[in-house]
Design a protein around this motif. Structure first.
Motif, mmCIF file in Angstrom:
data_model
loop_
_atom_site.group_PDB
_atom_site.id
_atom_site.type_symbol
_atom_site.label_atom_id
_atom_site.label_comp_id
_atom_site.label_asym_id
_atom_site.label_seq_id
_atom_site.Cartn_x
_atom_site.Cartn_y
_atom_site.Cartn_z
ATOM 1 N N GLY A 1 0.840 -1.191 0.000
ATOM 2 C CA GLY A 1 0.000 0.000 0.000
ATOM 3 C C GLY A 1 0.872 1.237 0.000
ATOM 4 O O GLY A 1 1.822 1.350 -0.775
ATOM 5 N N LYS A 2 0.621 2.157 0.933
ATOM 6 C CA LYS A 2 1.367 3.412 0.979
ATOM 7 C C LYS A 2 2.647 3.316 1.805
ATOM 8 O O LYS A 2 3.491 4.198 1.736
ATOM 9 C CB LYS A 2 0.481 4.517 1.570
ATOM 10 C CG LYS A 2 -0.735 4.872 0.716
ATOM 11 C CD LYS A 2 -1.517 6.002 1.368
ATOM 12 C CE LYS A 2 -2.725 6.404 0.531
ATOM 13 N NZ LYS A 2 -3.501 7.492 1.162
ATOM 14 N N TYR A 3 2.771 2.247 2.616
ATOM 15 C CA TYR A 3 3.864 2.214 3.585
ATOM 16 C C TYR A 3 4.749 0.975 3.392
ATOM 17 O O TYR A 3 4.296 -0.062 2.906
ATOM 18 C CB TYR A 3 3.302 2.229 5.010
ATOM 19 C CG TYR A 3 2.375 3.384 5.280
ATOM 20 C CD1 TYR A 3 2.878 4.657 5.552
ATOM 21 C CD2 TYR A 3 0.983 3.211 5.258
ATOM 22 C CE1 TYR A 3 2.023 5.733 5.785
ATOM 23 C CE2 TYR A 3 0.130 4.274 5.494
ATOM 24 C CZ TYR A 3 0.646 5.538 5.756
ATOM 25 O OH TYR A 3 -0.186 6.591 5.985
ATOM 26 N N SER A 4 5.996 1.112 3.812
ATOM 27 C CA SER A 4 6.912 -0.032 3.775
ATOM 28 C C SER A 4 6.533 -1.030 4.861
ATOM 29 O O SER A 4 6.128 -0.646 5.968
ATOM 30 C CB SER A 4 8.355 0.433 3.998
ATOM 31 O OG SER A 4 8.773 1.272 2.938
ATOM 32 N N LEU A 5 6.672 -2.290 4.552
ATOM 33 C CA LEU A 5 6.350 -3.345 5.508
ATOM 34 C C LEU A 5 7.327 -3.282 6.681
ATOM 35 O O LEU A 5 8.544 -3.166 6.494
ATOM 36 C CB LEU A 5 6.451 -4.712 4.825
ATOM 37 C CG LEU A 5 5.885 -5.916 5.571
ATOM 38 C CD1 LEU A 5 4.391 -5.757 5.804
ATOM 39 C CD2 LEU A 5 6.162 -7.197 4.797
ATOM 40 N N LYS A 6 6.793 -3.308 7.902
ATOM 41 C CA LYS A 6 7.632 -3.221 9.095
ATOM 42 C C LYS A 6 8.610 -4.396 9.162
ATOM 43 O O LYS A 6 8.269 -5.530 8.811
ATOM 44 C CB LYS A 6 6.763 -3.251 10.357
ATOM 45 C CG LYS A 6 5.995 -1.981 10.648
ATOM 46 C CD LYS A 6 5.265 -2.138 11.973
ATOM 47 C CE LYS A 6 4.520 -0.876 12.362
ATOM 48 N NZ LYS A 6 3.815 -1.042 13.664
ATOM 49 N N ASN A 7 9.819 -4.118 9.651
ATOM 50 C CA ASN A 7 10.800 -5.191 9.821
ATOM 51 C C ASN A 7 10.329 -6.235 10.830
ATOM 52 O O ASN A 7 10.747 -7.402 10.766
ATOM 53 C CB ASN A 7 12.142 -4.608 10.274
ATOM 54 C CG ASN A 7 12.845 -3.869 9.152
ATOM 55 O OD1 ASN A 7 12.569 -4.091 7.976
ATOM 56 N ND2 ASN A 7 13.754 -2.987 9.511
ATOM 57 N N THR A 8 9.458 -5.820 11.745
ATOM 58 C CA THR A 8 8.933 -6.782 12.726
ATOM 59 C C THR A 8 8.156 -7.908 12.037
ATOM 60 O O THR A 8 8.044 -9.003 12.589
ATOM 61 C CB THR A 8 8.009 -6.089 13.741
ATOM 62 O OG1 THR A 8 6.993 -5.355 13.033
ATOM 63 C CG2 THR A 8 8.782 -5.144 14.639
ATOM 64 N N THR A 9 7.633 -7.635 10.846
ATOM 65 C CA THR A 9 6.897 -8.672 10.117
ATOM 66 C C THR A 9 7.800 -9.861 9.814
ATOM 67 O O THR A 9 7.392 -11.021 9.944
ATOM 68 C CB THR A 9 6.318 -8.116 8.802
ATOM 69 O OG1 THR A 9 5.617 -6.906 9.061
ATOM 70 C CG2 THR A 9 5.372 -9.131 8.153
ATOM 71 N N TYR A 10 9.022 -9.582 9.425
ATOM 72 C CA TYR A 10 9.961 -10.653 9.069
ATOM 73 C C TYR A 10 10.402 -11.429 10.313
ATOM 74 O O TYR A 10 10.464 -12.662 10.296
ATOM 75 C CB TYR A 10 11.182 -10.073 8.347
ATOM 76 C CG TYR A 10 10.809 -9.225 7.155
ATOM 77 C CD1 TYR A 10 10.284 -9.809 6.001
ATOM 78 C CD2 TYR A 10 10.961 -7.843 7.179
ATOM 79 C CE1 TYR A 10 9.936 -9.037 4.904
ATOM 80 C CE2 TYR A 10 10.608 -7.060 6.086
ATOM 81 C CZ TYR A 10 10.100 -7.664 4.954
ATOM 82 O OH TYR A 10 9.742 -6.890 3.872
ATOM 83 N N THR A 11 10.730 -10.708 11.383
ATOM 84 C CA THR A 11 11.186 -11.390 12.596
ATOM 85 C C THR A 11 10.055 -12.199 13.231
ATOM 86 O O THR A 11 10.274 -13.314 13.710
ATOM 87 C CB THR A 11 11.744 -10.385 13.617
ATOM 88 O OG1 THR A 11 10.767 -9.370 13.880
ATOM 89 C CG2 THR A 11 12.998 -9.721 13.084
#
Length: 253
Positions: free
Chosen positions: A165-175
């Motif tokens: 969407g408009k924002y970058s995916l948070k790094n917390t998503t990967y961890t």
């Protein structure tokens, strides 16, 4: 400088660096033959280890070793690290990462994608993802890999931020994805490198055990090594005779 048919001392660590087509693979197999023939360090339980990067390369090297095959283990890097380090020693660090070792059955790159799992992931990572964007998140997870950050800590993320969407995916998503996968006993290929690093850091004796099994270790196509792989090879090189072969590869010594 050596020619492709020249032999060197079998107990000397070495780096063979040359361009494509220069005869590096031929030299490597001839050197292994020489080690098998002359070494007094190889017994029934001790072999030469040759690591390369594709299954086709494994077949090529094995086909050139002929009667020396029984004294040599030729394998890809992920297969070797999983079978000789992660699988036998993962219990050393399992509790540190909430890894369910009772469910581990190999490693692959299949991303967990069922609806319930993904919704729990978004909840843990504190992100909102519209249903039509879930496929983009899955693609982002496929692109994430372990690498050292500026503080020399291992982090999991893609090479560049991926927008959902408009924002970058948070790094917390990967961890959080990794934590949830490990809770289910799921390991991806890149996790083999991560857990190898953690095991060798916490239990340095494992590298010495590897050198007892494989007093000679040769790494083919060394120029393709990642920093985590180089860390592991450096640990092995403390105890074993290590040789690296590649296209203008950088030395690990």
């Amino acid at each position: 400088n050596i020619e492709s048919n020249e032999l060197i001392d079998i107990d000397t660590p070495c780096k063979v660096s040359a361009g494509p087509g220069a005869g590096k693979t031929y030299w490597l197999t001839q050197h292994i033959h020489n080690v098998v023939k002359r070494s007094d360090k190889l017994f029934i339980s001790k072999k030469v280890l040759c690591i390369t990067y594709t299954n086709n390369a494994v077949k090529t090297i094995c086909s050139r070793l002929d009667n020396a095959n029984s004294r040599v283990e030729v394998t890809t890097i992920h297969s070797f690290l999983y079978n000789h380090i992660v699988k036998p020693y993962v219990s050393v660090i399992a509790n540190d990462f909430n890894l369910d070792i009772s469910k581990i059955d190999g490693h692959d790159d299949t991303i967990l994608t069922n609806y319930t799992f993904m919704q729990e992931l978004f909840k843990r990572a504190d992100v909102y993802v519209a249903s039509q964007d879930i496929s983009k998140v899955i693609d982002a997870l496929k692109r994430a890999y372990w690498h050292f950050d500026s503080s020399n800590e291992l982090v999991i993320k893609p090479n560049y931020p991926i927008k959902i969407g408009k924002y970058s995916l948070k790094n917390t998503t990967y961890t959080e994805y990794k934590k949830m996968a490990w809770e289910k006993g799921v390991l991806h290929h890149d996790d083999v490198l991560f857990f190898t690093y953690q095991i060798l850091k916490k239990a340095p004796f494992v590298a010495e055990i590897i050198s007892e099994k494989f007093p000679y270790i040769f790494i083919d196509e060394f120029q393709d090594c990642t920093p985590i792989q180089i860390f592991a090879f450096n640990e092995f090189a403390k105890f074993a005779t290590v040789g690296v072969i590649g296209d203008y590869a950088q030395s690990i010594y």
